[in-house]
Design a protein around this motif. Sequence first.
Motif, PDB file in Angstrom:
ATOM      1  N   ALA B  44      44.647 115.429  65.838  1.00 22.77           N
ATOM      2  CA  ALA B  44      44.417 116.179  64.596  1.00 22.77           C
ATOM      3  C   ALA B  44      45.230 117.478  64.601  1.00 22.77           C
ATOM      4  CB  ALA B  44      42.930 116.473  64.426  1.00 22.77           C
ATOM      5  N   ARG B  76      45.172 127.024  60.641  1.00 17.29           N
ATOM      6  CA  ARG B  76      44.295 125.860  60.480  1.00 17.29           C
ATOM      7  C   ARG B  76      42.826 126.274  60.467  1.00 17.29           C
ATOM      8  NH1 ARG B  76      43.054 121.211  64.756  1.00 17.29           N
ATOM      9  NH2 ARG B  76      41.883 119.807  63.388  1.00 17.29           N
ATOM     10  N   PRO B  80      41.889 125.012  56.676  1.00 18.60           N
ATOM     11  CA  PRO B  80      41.968 123.618  57.146  1.00 18.60           C
ATOM     12  C   PRO B  80      42.481 122.704  56.034  1.00 18.60           C
ATOM     13  CG  PRO B  80      39.685 124.270  56.725  1.00 18.60           C
ATOM     14  CD  PRO B  80      40.509 125.514  56.605  1.00 18.60           C
ATOM     15  N   SER B  81      42.961 121.540  56.426  1.00 19.17           N
ATOM     16  CA  SER B  81      43.501 120.597  55.449  1.00 19.17           C
ATOM     17  C   SER B  81      42.411 120.175  54.471  1.00 19.17           C
ATOM     18  CB  SER B  81      44.055 119.370  56.174  1.00 19.17           C
ATOM     19  OG  SER B  81      44.454 118.396  55.234  1.00 19.17           O
ATOM     20  N   ARG B  82      42.745 120.160  53.206  1.00 20.67           N
ATOM     21  CA  ARG B  82      41.800 119.752  52.155  1.00 20.67           C
ATOM     22  C   ARG B  82      42.256 118.488  51.446  1.00 20.67           C
ATOM     23  NH1 ARG B  82      37.277 122.125  53.686  1.00 20.67           N
ATOM     24  NH2 ARG B  82      37.456 124.390  53.825  1.00 20.67           N
ATOM     25  N   SER B  83      43.220 117.812  52.003  1.00 25.89           N
ATOM     26  CA  SER B  83      43.763 116.628  51.319  1.00 25.89           C
ATOM     27  C   SER B  83      44.168 115.568  52.328  1.00 25.89           C
ATOM     28  CB  SER B  83      44.986 117.046  50.484  1.00 25.89           C
ATOM     29  OG  SER B  83      45.640 115.911  49.965  1.00 25.89           O
ATOM     30  N   GLY B  84      44.100 114.327  51.887  1.00 30.28           N
ATOM     31  CA  GLY B  84      44.606 113.235  52.698  1.00 30.28           C
ATOM     32  C   GLY B  84      46.118 113.133  52.625  1.00 30.28           C
ATOM     33  N   ASP B  85      46.735 113.981  51.835  1.00 32.07           N
ATOM     34  CA  ASP B  85      48.188 114.016  51.687  1.00 32.07           C
ATOM     35  C   ASP B  85      48.713 115.216  52.478  1.00 32.07           C
ATOM     36  OD1 ASP B  85      50.802 114.209  50.888  1.00 32.07           O
ATOM     37  OD2 ASP B  85      50.378 114.419  48.753  1.00 32.07           O
ATOM     38  N   LEU B  86      49.483 114.949  53.517  1.00 34.48           N
ATOM     39  CA  LEU B  86      49.968 116.008  54.418  1.00 34.48           C
ATOM     40  C   LEU B  86      50.824 117.059  53.704  1.00 34.48           C
ATOM     41  CD1 LEU B  86      51.023 113.749  57.417  1.00 34.48           C
ATOM     42  CD2 LEU B  86      49.137 115.395  57.423  1.00 34.48           C
ATOM     43  N   HIS B  87      51.376 116.715  52.578  1.00 37.82           N
ATOM     44  CA  HIS B  87      52.228 117.649  51.835  1.00 37.82           C
ATOM     45  C   HIS B  87      51.534 118.989  51.603  1.00 37.82           C
ATOM     46  CE1 HIS B  87      54.683 119.265  48.546  1.00 37.82           C
ATOM     47  NE2 HIS B  87      53.565 119.398  47.855  1.00 37.82           N
ATOM     48  N   TRP B  88      50.217 118.944  51.352  1.00 41.38           N
ATOM     49  CA  TRP B  88      49.499 120.150  50.918  1.00 41.38           C
ATOM     50  C   TRP B  88      49.072 121.049  52.071  1.00 41.38           C
ATOM     51  CZ3 TRP B  88      50.367 121.251  46.172  1.00 41.38           C
ATOM     52  CH2 TRP B  88      50.622 120.217  45.267  1.00 41.38           C
ATOM     53  N   ILE B  89      49.292 120.617  53.297  1.00 48.88           N
ATOM     54  CA  ILE B  89      48.823 121.422  54.436  1.00 48.88           C
ATOM     55  C   ILE B  89      49.428 122.822  54.418  1.00 48.88           C
ATOM     56  CG2 ILE B  89      49.263 121.646  56.940  1.00 48.88           C
ATOM     57  CD1 ILE B  89      48.101 118.860  57.267  1.00 48.88           C
TER      58      ILE B  89
END
Lengths: 284, 260
Positions: B44, B76, B80-89
């Motif tokens: 992760a 992080r 933290p990531s809020r999407s299943g799409d890595l683009h938005w990290i």
Amino acid sequence: MANSSKPVPAGAGIGLRSAHHEALVRERPAVGWIEVHTENYFHDGGPHLAALERAREAYPLSLHGVGMGLGSVEPLDRSHVARVARAIARFEPALVSEHACWGSHGGEHFNDLLPLPYTDEAVEHLAERVAQVQDLLGRQILIENLSCYLSYSSSRLTEWEFLAAVVERSGCGLLLDVNNAYVNSVNVGLDARAFIDGLPAGAVQELHLAGHTRRQVGKRTILLDDHGSRVPELVWRLYEHALRRFGPVPTLIEWDTNLPELCVLADEAARAQTRMEDVRGLAA
Amino acid sequence: MASLLEVQARFAAALRGERGLAEADVTDGGIEAAARLAIYCNNARAMFEGALERTYPVLRRRVGEDYFRQLAHGYRERFPSRSGDLHWIGEHFARYLAQTEAETGYAWLAELAELEWACESAFVAEREPSVEPQALAGLAPQDLGLARLRLQPSLHCVASNYPVLEVWRANQPDADGHAVDLARGGQCILVSCGTDGLELVGVSAAALAFTRHLQAGVPLETAVDESGLDLAELPGVLGMLFSHGLVTGVTGPAMESDSR
């Protein structure tokens, strides 16, 4: 639940990554089809979308999602599903697949394929989510078995019983990752041949092949599913077992890390194609 | 037996670094549960760092692997990531750096991150067909000042206090990564994505303000007045916008639809 565009043939294809976009157009390798990660083509435009538009003119296409987290208990991310639907409308793939996993909790996404316990509750939950997504997309999806680094003490079903139950309840198809089955045989003691034998044969519509790496954890070995090398011999043997069980099925060479030249992927695809034809010849 | 919700909640806690909860859910099988969970924790973290690194390659090159990893770790925890799409990290990285690096010698990193996020956003934006300068010729002379120009959706305007465009250029894969004198002052940059990839153009502050007004749908004459653009500079700025394919429509006061 009609699919569209060129059907994916019962032959070998390759996973297409952006580093190979230009080479694919230039070299036009003799592979049967291509597969991409759906999330990489969620956007409104740009060179990558244009490259996939060109690629799909030449090859049948499969969209393979890695971010939906179908088994997460928290509510389904409908905006994510809507983006998948938009990608499907744009690229008209012949196959659409996701994973039998969860991926988020408390609004945080871990962007990994996390394992589910093999319980009746998890079957019910995953099957419900798969059916919901199929309704939203208006088509059948395939779900893929995971590579695992742990198993849960709460599991009461085998992995194949779990997947078969999800198929039966949701009407989805299966994407059998042969490397994942092998990796799990080492990591969590899965009987990989029994796993393959136990899956519902009619449901398996796609196979994945990839390489893995070995890591020592104390005195034990763990296999990391890193998709960063050629398909190992023992995975090829398991693949042949799967072919004998399921017959020729569209087979993908996945390669995501330590990406080599495109011709190496095409060479691996040719090896898969040869094995498929050998099995087809034996059956004839 | 633990419910699915409980299993996922404890696993998620482990992924956030909390020990001692999820281990009981995991079968040992010759390898300690903590070691098995650690593989997922590492995955992760690596996934997050990798996505951030792909969005901010220049920043990563400038600060080096260790410091970038530190920044990614702190970011992080905060975002933290809020999407299943890595683009938005990487969406909030510039804001995070502005908050955490403001009082350090790395205050310029936030502006570099803002530029790289503009690049990332431009790279995945739709590109509409562009129009030629002749589109303006179709207007009556008295209507020219009232014309509105529609610009490419991929166009982003970036203004900085540090020379981040120079830093960006010096740290492209084929560049030598030479040091840039940060005391040289700020830059105004137009970021867009053409058919051959990203295009970054340095412009004057007035030209940037003018372009922002056009983006907002302001008529040409008002955009010139509001931005303080010297009229002598106007043909050059308009020529640059057209020649880079950044103008996608021209609308005169009497026209409801675009001229293409």
